[in-house]
Design an enzyme around this catalytic site. Structure first.
Site, PDB file in Angstrom:
ATOM      1  N   SER A 121       0.830  -1.200   0.000  1.00  0.00           N
ATOM      2  CA  SER A 121       0.000   0.000   0.000  1.00  0.00           C
ATOM      3  C   SER A 121       0.870   1.258   0.000  1.00  0.00           C
ATOM      4  O   SER A 121       1.679   1.462  -0.901  1.00  0.00           O
ATOM      5  CB  SER A 121      -0.948  -0.043   1.204  1.00  0.00           C
ATOM      6  OG  SER A 121      -1.982   0.899   1.070  1.00  0.00           O
ATOM      7  N   ASP A 251      -9.551  -5.216  -4.618  1.00  0.00           N
ATOM      8  CA  ASP A 251      -8.976  -4.198  -3.740  1.00  0.00           C
ATOM      9  C   ASP A 251      -9.867  -2.954  -3.788  1.00  0.00           C
ATOM     10  O   ASP A 251      -9.977  -2.295  -4.812  1.00  0.00           O
ATOM     11  CB  ASP A 251      -7.558  -3.855  -4.201  1.00  0.00           C
ATOM     12  CG  ASP A 251      -6.797  -2.999  -3.211  1.00  0.00           C
ATOM     13  OD1 ASP A 251      -7.418  -2.135  -2.567  1.00  0.00           O
ATOM     14  OD2 ASP A 251      -5.577  -3.203  -3.080  1.00  0.00           O
ATOM     15  N   HIS A 280      -7.609  -5.652  -0.245  1.00  0.00           N
ATOM     16  CA  HIS A 280      -6.400  -4.856  -0.067  1.00  0.00           C
ATOM     17  C   HIS A 280      -5.478  -5.478   0.984  1.00  0.00           C
ATOM     18  O   HIS A 280      -4.260  -5.521   0.799  1.00  0.00           O
ATOM     19  CB  HIS A 280      -6.781  -3.429   0.346  1.00  0.00           C
ATOM     20  CG  HIS A 280      -5.631  -2.487   0.415  1.00  0.00           C
ATOM     21  ND1 HIS A 280      -4.885  -2.148  -0.690  1.00  0.00           N
ATOM     22  CD2 HIS A 280      -5.091  -1.803   1.462  1.00  0.00           C
ATOM     23  CE1 HIS A 280      -3.938  -1.287  -0.344  1.00  0.00           C
ATOM     24  NE2 HIS A 280      -4.033  -1.071   0.954  1.00  0.00           N
TER      25      HIS A 280
END
Length: 300
Positions: A121, A251, A280
């Site tokens: 991320s 995601d 995610h």
């Protein structure tokens, strides 16, 4: 003892050993006086794997992967980003240039070479900028998981990105009630627990909440701009090491079409793996799948 250094925009960061070493935890101090906490496990002679965590978490989010690769004989390192976890809750420097320089401070302090860098991320953006700016002589491979590059924000050049109103909404929720916002975020889209048939893990939700609440509200607020408005296009173009991109097909935080698919085209040597229906937070929800593919790429 002081080590050689320059500024965050230079090629090597300024660092010094921290008082943290004397009180039971490991950290380095950056040129602007920020203490960066890190974990360093495993044989010092083994190939190092450096983990870069997501927003608004800490190095604890890599527990599963660190233990897995420690068991495979690797040296594993992870740090808490400035303002996150056990690192200093500084008021300044919550941007990708400082994030990358802080990571470089840890790497230089430990003199890590031939390292594998893994970023999830926001940590994917941090890792990409670190590798592009500092890592040419120290990095063997790069792995981006659910990563924010090349650019999250919707612009004329990036029409499929997130509108600024969405990001402003995140800032508004954080400022109004950070505790509730983090609980809802972990209970819903981050791990895909809002999908039909999902079975939420309260332990996972509360661990996410715990990591977030340990950090600084100021750092997390400013971090939204850092992860969403930073353009990593040139970073990706300048990365020459083999790079694995892993991304969940479902995601809801960093949509795959405007991130992984574009990054794969910008990188010189990329391998792309899209996992249908995975969220995610796939490193936690499907660690066995992710770890197996990480090991295959790292050991190849």
């Amino acid at each position: 003892m002081t080590l050689r250094s320059t500024s965050a925009a230079g090629k090597e960061p300024k660092i010094s050993t921290s008082l943290g070493d004397k009180i039971g935890f490991s950290s380095v101090s950056t040129n602007d006086g920020v203490q960066i906490f890190y974990k360093d496990w495993g044989p010092k002679t083994a190939q190092p794997i450096v983990f870069h965590h997501g927003w608004p978490l800490s190095s604890d989010d890599w527990d599963n992967q660190m233990l897995f690769f420690l068991g495979k004989g690797y040296r594993v390192i992870a740090h808490d980003r400035r303002g996150h976890g056990r690192s200093s809750q500084t008021s300044d420097g919550h941007d990708m240039d400082h994030y990358a320089a802080d990571a470089a401070a840890v790497v230089e302090h430990l003199d890590l070479r031939n390292a594998i860098h893994v970023g999830h991320s926001t940590g994917g953006g941090e890792a990409a900028r670190y590798v592009a700016r500092y890592g040419k002589e120290r990095v063997a491979k790069l792995i981006l998981i659910g990563a924010v590059p090349p650019l999250m924000l919707k612009t004329e050049a990036n029409p499929n990105g997130l509108p600024i109103d969405v990001l402003d909404g995140l800032r508004k929720q954080l400022a109004a009630n950070r505790s509730q916002f983090y609980f809802d975020f972990a209970s819903g889209p981050f791990y895909g627990y809002n999908r039909p048939g999902a079975e939420p893990s309260q332990a996972v939700i509360w661990n996410w909440w715990r990591q977030g609440m340990v950090g600084s509200a100021r750092a997390h607020y400013d971090g939204i701009k850092a992860f969403s408005e930073t353009d990593f296009t040139e970073d990706l173009k300048n990365i020459t090491v083999p790079t694995l991109i892993q991304h969940g097909g479902d995601d809801q935080i960093v949509p795959v079409g405007d991130s992984a698919l574009l990054s794969a085209k910008l990188l010189r040597h990329s391998t792309l793996k899209i996992y249908d229906l995975l969220p995610h937070g796939l490193c936690t929800t499907h660690a066995n799948i992710i770890n197996a593919d990480l090991l295959a790429f790292i050991s190849a």
